[in-house]
Design a protein around this motif. Structure first.
Motif, mmCIF file in Angstrom:
data_model
loop_
_atom_site.group_PDB
_atom_site.id
_atom_site.type_symbol
_atom_site.label_atom_id
_atom_site.label_comp_id
_atom_site.label_asym_id
_atom_site.label_seq_id
_atom_site.Cartn_x
_atom_site.Cartn_y
_atom_site.Cartn_z
ATOM 1 N N GLU A 20 0.839 -1.206 0.000
ATOM 2 C CA GLU A 20 0.000 0.000 0.000
ATOM 3 C C GLU A 20 0.871 1.252 0.000
ATOM 4 O OE1 GLU A 20 -3.963 -1.228 2.506
ATOM 5 O OE2 GLU A 20 -2.235 -0.531 3.648
ATOM 6 N N ARG A 21 0.253 2.345 -0.467
ATOM 7 C CA ARG A 21 0.871 3.670 -0.413
ATOM 8 C C ARG A 21 0.197 4.471 0.678
ATOM 9 N NH1 ARG A 21 3.292 5.281 -5.701
ATOM 10 N NH2 ARG A 21 3.032 3.445 -6.984
ATOM 11 N N HIS A 22 0.991 5.267 1.385
ATOM 12 C CA HIS A 22 0.473 6.134 2.438
ATOM 13 C C HIS A 22 1.109 7.505 2.277
ATOM 14 C CE1 HIS A 22 -1.075 2.627 4.660
ATOM 15 N NE2 HIS A 22 0.040 2.044 4.259
ATOM 16 N N GLU A 23 0.292 8.541 2.364
ATOM 17 C CA GLU A 23 0.799 9.906 2.336
ATOM 18 C C GLU A 23 1.122 10.321 3.770
ATOM 19 O OE1 GLU A 23 1.480 11.487 -0.483
ATOM 20 O OE2 GLU A 23 0.698 9.723 -1.529
ATOM 21 N N VAL A 24 2.326 10.845 3.977
ATOM 22 C CA VAL A 24 2.755 11.306 5.286
ATOM 23 C C VAL A 24 2.882 12.823 5.216
ATOM 24 C CG1 VAL A 24 4.564 11.192 7.042
ATOM 25 C CG2 VAL A 24 4.021 9.161 5.669
ATOM 26 N N HIS A 37 2.098 7.033 13.716
ATOM 27 C CA HIS A 37 2.061 5.591 13.465
ATOM 28 C C HIS A 37 1.211 5.340 12.235
ATOM 29 C CE1 HIS A 37 3.880 5.018 17.375
ATOM 30 N NE2 HIS A 37 2.938 5.802 17.894
ATOM 31 N N ILE A 38 1.752 4.573 11.297
ATOM 32 C CA ILE A 38 1.025 4.257 10.070
ATOM 33 C C ILE A 38 0.612 2.799 10.119
ATOM 34 C CG2 ILE A 38 1.208 4.062 7.575
ATOM 35 C CD1 ILE A 38 2.824 6.553 7.599
ATOM 36 N N HIS A 39 -0.677 2.578 9.868
ATOM 37 C CA HIS A 39 -1.246 1.233 9.926
ATOM 38 C C HIS A 39 -1.737 0.801 8.551
ATOM 39 C CE1 HIS A 39 -1.296 1.024 14.354
ATOM 40 N NE2 HIS A 39 -1.474 2.333 14.272
ATOM 41 N N CYS A 40 -1.695 -0.486 8.332
ATOM 42 C CA CYS A 40 -2.222 -1.104 7.119
ATOM 43 C C CYS A 40 -3.753 -1.073 7.192
ATOM 44 C CB CYS A 40 -1.725 -2.548 7.046
ATOM 45 S SG CYS A 40 -2.387 -3.490 5.657
ATOM 46 N N SER A 41 -4.391 -1.301 6.066
ATOM 47 C CA SER A 41 -5.852 -1.381 6.057
ATOM 48 C C SER A 41 -6.341 -2.567 6.891
ATOM 49 C CB SER A 41 -6.373 -1.478 4.626
ATOM 50 O OG SER A 41 -5.812 -2.594 3.970
ATOM 51 N N CYS A 42 -5.480 -3.562 7.155
ATOM 52 C CA CYS A 42 -5.847 -4.703 8.002
ATOM 53 C C CYS A 42 -5.708 -4.362 9.489
ATOM 54 C CB CYS A 42 -5.023 -5.941 7.658
ATOM 55 S SG CYS A 42 -3.325 -5.911 8.292
ATOM 56 N N GLY A 43 -5.110 -3.197 9.798
ATOM 57 C CA GLY A 43 -4.952 -2.760 11.181
ATOM 58 C C GLY A 43 -3.553 -2.943 11.752
ATOM 59 N N ALA A 44 -2.699 -3.677 11.079
ATOM 60 C CA ALA A 44 -1.340 -3.926 11.581
ATOM 61 C C ALA A 44 -0.471 -2.672 11.459
ATOM 62 C CB ALA A 44 -0.697 -5.061 10.795
ATOM 63 N N LEU A 45 0.448 -2.507 12.401
ATOM 64 C CA LEU A 45 1.377 -1.382 12.370
ATOM 65 C C LEU A 45 2.405 -1.599 11.264
ATOM 66 C CD1 LEU A 45 2.432 1.234 13.741
ATOM 67 C CD2 LEU A 45 3.923 -0.248 15.097
ATOM 68 N N LYS A 46 2.549 -0.603 10.379
ATOM 69 C CA LYS A 46 3.529 -0.678 9.299
ATOM 70 C C LYS A 46 4.791 0.102 9.609
ATOM 71 C CE LYS A 46 1.787 -1.314 4.883
ATOM 72 N NZ LYS A 46 1.163 -0.753 3.682
ATOM 73 N N ARG A 53 14.756 16.642 17.647
ATOM 74 C CA ARG A 53 15.829 17.566 17.240
ATOM 75 C C ARG A 53 16.135 17.515 15.751
ATOM 76 N NH1 ARG A 53 19.430 15.593 22.042
ATOM 77 N NH2 ARG A 53 18.299 16.534 23.752
ATOM 78 N N LYS A 54 15.129 17.686 14.943
ATOM 79 C CA LYS A 54 15.245 17.722 13.476
ATOM 80 C C LYS A 54 15.740 16.409 12.886
ATOM 81 C CE LYS A 54 15.763 22.672 13.132
ATOM 82 N NZ LYS A 54 16.464 23.776 12.517
ATOM 83 N N ARG A 55 15.642 15.350 13.645
ATOM 84 C CA ARG A 55 15.960 14.010 13.149
ATOM 85 C C ARG A 55 14.706 13.157 13.242
ATOM 86 N NH1 ARG A 55 21.430 13.566 16.450
ATOM 87 N NH2 ARG A 55 22.705 14.865 15.116
ATOM 88 N N VAL A 56 14.537 12.297 12.264
ATOM 89 C CA VAL A 56 13.351 11.450 12.234
ATOM 90 C C VAL A 56 13.802 9.995 12.369
ATOM 91 C CG1 VAL A 56 11.304 10.776 10.933
ATOM 92 C CG2 VAL A 56 12.200 13.108 10.716
ATOM 93 N N TYR A 57 13.282 9.334 13.390
ATOM 94 C CA TYR A 57 13.538 7.918 13.598
ATOM 95 C C TYR A 57 12.363 7.164 12.997
ATOM 96 C CZ TYR A 57 17.038 9.450 16.949
ATOM 97 O OH TYR A 57 18.135 10.047 17.538
#
Length: 173
Positions: A20-24, A37-46, A53-57
């Motif tokens: 799937e595609r997700h817009e962030v 947190h981005i989840h699949c259409s089935c509900g699972a965490l993707k 501090r300007k860093r994305v984990y």
């Protein structure tokens, strides 16, 4: 001046295997909302995004090895319009997904074809897990470089996965 306010995540669900595609949105990670947190259409965490501090984990549950992998990117790299960010399994090297500009995703969604039929990832499926992981990784790299094709010129090659071998088939022939 145009400021990019969103990026696209394309990845396969670690539970159901659906691509799937997700817009962030940049605004979803701004201010007090420093995690997403981005989840699949089935509900699972993707995937999970945490900004500090300007860093994305970016934490991704891995569909390949079963563990979670964390990538660290700068906010500038996440929102830039230049290169896509590849998310990969740190054990096998296989691609899990991409972050970036949707128009630049091209056929990086090759992973949609590579990882269809995820039953081969179950523990104990392969006669020799280490060798087959290396073979799949190498095959995947060849496909990403456009070096797998049929004599008819078709580059859309299907892969059948067996416990002791891989079989490649042309979709046209």
């Amino acid at each position: 001046m145009i400021i990019n306010t969103q990026t696209t995540l394309v990845m396969r669900c670690p539970e159901c295997g659906k691509l799937e595609r997700h817009e962030v949105s940049r605004f979803a990670l701004a201010g007090a909302r420093s995690s997403l947190h981005i989840h699949c259409s089935c509900g699972a965490l993707k995937s999970s995004f945490v900004v500090r501090r300007k860093r994305v984990y970016i934490e991704v549950p891995c569909v390949v090895c079963g563990s979670s992998h964390t990538s660290l990117v700068t906010a500038r790299a996440l929102w830039s319009r230049t290169d896509n960010i590849e998310l990969f399994c740190q054990v096998t090297g296989l691609e899990l997904g991409y972050l970036g500009v949707q128009s630049r995703m091209r056929d990086q969604v090759y992973l949609g074809n590579t990882l269809d039929g995820m039953d081969f990832l179950a523990d104990g499926f392969f006669h020799n897990q280490e060798v087959m992981s290396a073979v799949i990784r190498h095959l995947h790299n060849l496909g990403r470089e456009g070096r797998i094709y049929c004599e008819c010129g078709n580059q859309h090659i299907d892969v059948d996965v067996f416990p002791d071998r891989l079989e490649l088939h042309c979709r046209r022939c």
